[in-house]
Scaffold this active site. Structure first.
Site, PDB file in Angstrom:
ATOM      1  N   PHE A 146      31.005  49.163  47.484  1.00 49.04           N
ATOM      2  CA  PHE A 146      29.816  48.318  47.471  1.00 49.04           C
ATOM      3  C   PHE A 146      30.068  47.022  46.704  1.00 49.04           C
ATOM      4  O   PHE A 146      30.585  47.025  45.586  1.00 49.04           O
ATOM      5  CB  PHE A 146      28.663  49.112  46.837  1.00 49.04           C
ATOM      6  CG  PHE A 146      27.381  48.364  46.689  1.00 49.04           C
ATOM      7  CD1 PHE A 146      26.649  47.999  47.801  1.00 49.04           C
ATOM      8  CD2 PHE A 146      26.900  48.038  45.424  1.00 49.04           C
ATOM      9  CE1 PHE A 146      25.452  47.318  47.664  1.00 49.04           C
ATOM     10  CE2 PHE A 146      25.700  47.360  45.283  1.00 49.04           C
ATOM     11  CZ  PHE A 146      24.975  47.002  46.408  1.00 49.04           C
ATOM     12  N   ARG A 183      30.145  52.253  42.824  1.00 43.10           N
ATOM     13  CA  ARG A 183      31.250  51.451  43.366  1.00 43.10           C
ATOM     14  C   ARG A 183      31.673  51.933  44.749  1.00 43.10           C
ATOM     15  O   ARG A 183      32.691  51.481  45.273  1.00 43.10           O
ATOM     16  CB  ARG A 183      32.439  51.475  42.401  1.00 43.10           C
ATOM     17  CG  ARG A 183      32.214  50.641  41.165  1.00 43.10           C
ATOM     18  CD  ARG A 183      33.456  50.536  40.311  1.00 43.10           C
ATOM     19  NE  ARG A 183      33.699  51.750  39.550  1.00 43.10           N
ATOM     20  CZ  ARG A 183      34.725  51.924  38.707  1.00 43.10           C
ATOM     21  NH1 ARG A 183      35.612  50.951  38.551  1.00 43.10           N
ATOM     22  NH2 ARG A 183      34.863  53.040  38.040  1.00 43.10           N
ATOM     23  N   GLU A 184      30.888  52.856  45.302  1.00 44.92           N
ATOM     24  CA  GLU A 184      31.199  53.358  46.643  1.00 44.92           C
ATOM     25  C   GLU A 184      30.078  52.954  47.593  1.00 44.92           C
ATOM     26  O   GLU A 184      30.013  51.820  48.026  1.00 44.92           O
ATOM     27  CB  GLU A 184      31.453  54.868  46.585  1.00 44.92           C
ATOM     28  CG  GLU A 184      32.686  55.205  45.748  1.00 44.92           C
ATOM     29  CD  GLU A 184      32.950  56.681  45.646  1.00 44.92           C
ATOM     30  OE1 GLU A 184      33.424  57.263  46.645  1.00 44.92           O
ATOM     31  OE2 GLU A 184      32.680  57.265  44.573  1.00 44.92           O
ATOM     32  N   MET A 185      29.159  53.877  47.912  1.00 51.93           N
ATOM     33  CA  MET A 185      28.077  53.534  48.837  1.00 51.93           C
ATOM     34  C   MET A 185      26.809  53.071  48.126  1.00 51.93           C
ATOM     35  O   MET A 185      25.944  52.452  48.747  1.00 51.93           O
ATOM     36  CB  MET A 185      27.799  54.713  49.745  1.00 51.93           C
ATOM     37  CG  MET A 185      28.959  54.959  50.712  1.00 51.93           C
ATOM     38  SD  MET A 185      28.752  56.470  51.656  1.00 51.93           S
ATOM     39  CE  MET A 185      29.886  56.152  53.016  1.00 51.93           C
TER      40      MET A 185
END
Length: 300
Positions: free
Chosen positions: A64, A106-108
């Site tokens: 993200f 820091r991902e979705m």
């Protein structure tokens, strides 16, 4: 050469007939859908690219707002055979694993409420979920469908699997010599079974201090300790599967080994306490390359 039934490595099944194919198809759609992320920019498939060994070949994945993760993305192929998920084993099942990237900032960087709300506005998903699940679009059902698809991602029929099933011509004498070295050096003690790993934890740096040499220690380097807070679990990680290892560089939780020969040398030094001869490394790597399987009938 002889492949007997007493070998410590077992071949993958050629198919998994008991999976609900409706769930597999739905899970595939979700796996590739950017609506699973907060800003509709990232799908599971961004980091787990099925045409690239189930990974993205980056040291750390990009999530993200182009944020960089802190741990190397493991392959999704054959993940259904792992006894735990994530490097530190914090998820017991694939269904539970999905919570990590969904909520990871820091991902979705999203929430289940947000994802469910999006999918409930999609007429195609409403129809597909209603056909399978009585309560239709829910977080539990989304996780169930994605996990079922991920379980379908098996890569059978590697040359070594064919060898184990009795085709002695499937691998060369040189590759078989690499397998014998793999066993005699003790690599087989952690990398065995059907997934050639993925069924136990082990400390990284048994014979030499990997993390002292590495420096710049991060939270991701704590391994299982981050989950249990038990001191003996510091730097323990789920042993990765070696299936398709020739297609999944870079290696280790920190992505520090860019090539397979480098990874073998590092394992020799820190796990075995040995400086492996170059000829032995080359032979072991030749064996490891026989572990590349097929997905949907095509070599990875």
């Amino acid at each position: 050469m002889f492949a007997g039934s007493d070998e410590p490595i077992r071949p993958l099944p050629l198919e998994l007939p008991n999976l609900d194919q409706r769930k597999v198809a739905l899970g595939k759609m979700l796996f590739n859908d950017v609506q699973m992320s907060h800003d509709n920019s990232i799908a599971c498939a961004n980091c787990h690219q099925l045409d690239h060994g189930g990974i993205d070949h980056l040291k750390y994945s990009v999530g993200f707002h182009r944020q960089i993760g802190d741990i190397n993305t493991p392959t999704v192929f054959n993940s259904g055979f792992n006894f735990r998920q994530f490097w530190n084993g914090r998820a017991a099942t694939l269904e539970e694993q999905i919570n990590g990237p969904i909520h990871g900032p820091r991902e979705m960087a999203t929430t289940w409420n947000e994802v469910v709300s999006k999918l409930q506005k999609d007429s195609t998903y409403l129809h597909l979920f209603a056909d399978i699940y009585q309560d239709r679009v829910t977080a539990k059902n989304i996780a169930d469908a994605v996990a079922t698809f991920e379980r379908s991602l098996i890569t059978p029929n590697s040359r070594f699997d064919r060898f184990l099933r009795g085709d002695v011509q499937a691998i060369s004498g040189y590759e078989f010599a690499g397998y014998k070295l793999f066993k005699s050096y003790g690599c087989i003690s952690c990398h065995q079974g059907m997934n050639i790993g993925g069924n136990m934890y082990e400390k990284l740096g048994i014979m030499n201090d990997y993390f002292s040499s590495k420096g710049d220690i991060s939270a991701a380097d704590m391994g299982r300790y981050a989950v249990t807070k038990i001191s003996e679990h510091m730097h323990e990680f789920k042993v990765p599967s070696l299936r398709n290892v020739d297609r999944t560089a870079p290696y280790f939780h920190d992505g520090s080994a860019e090539t397979l020969p480098a990874a073998v040398l590092i394992m020799g030094k820190y796990q075995l306490g040995l400086d492996l001869p170059g000829d032995d490394v080359a032979s072991i790597v030749a064996f490891l390359k026989t572990l590349t399987g097929e997905y949907n009938g095509r070599p990875l």
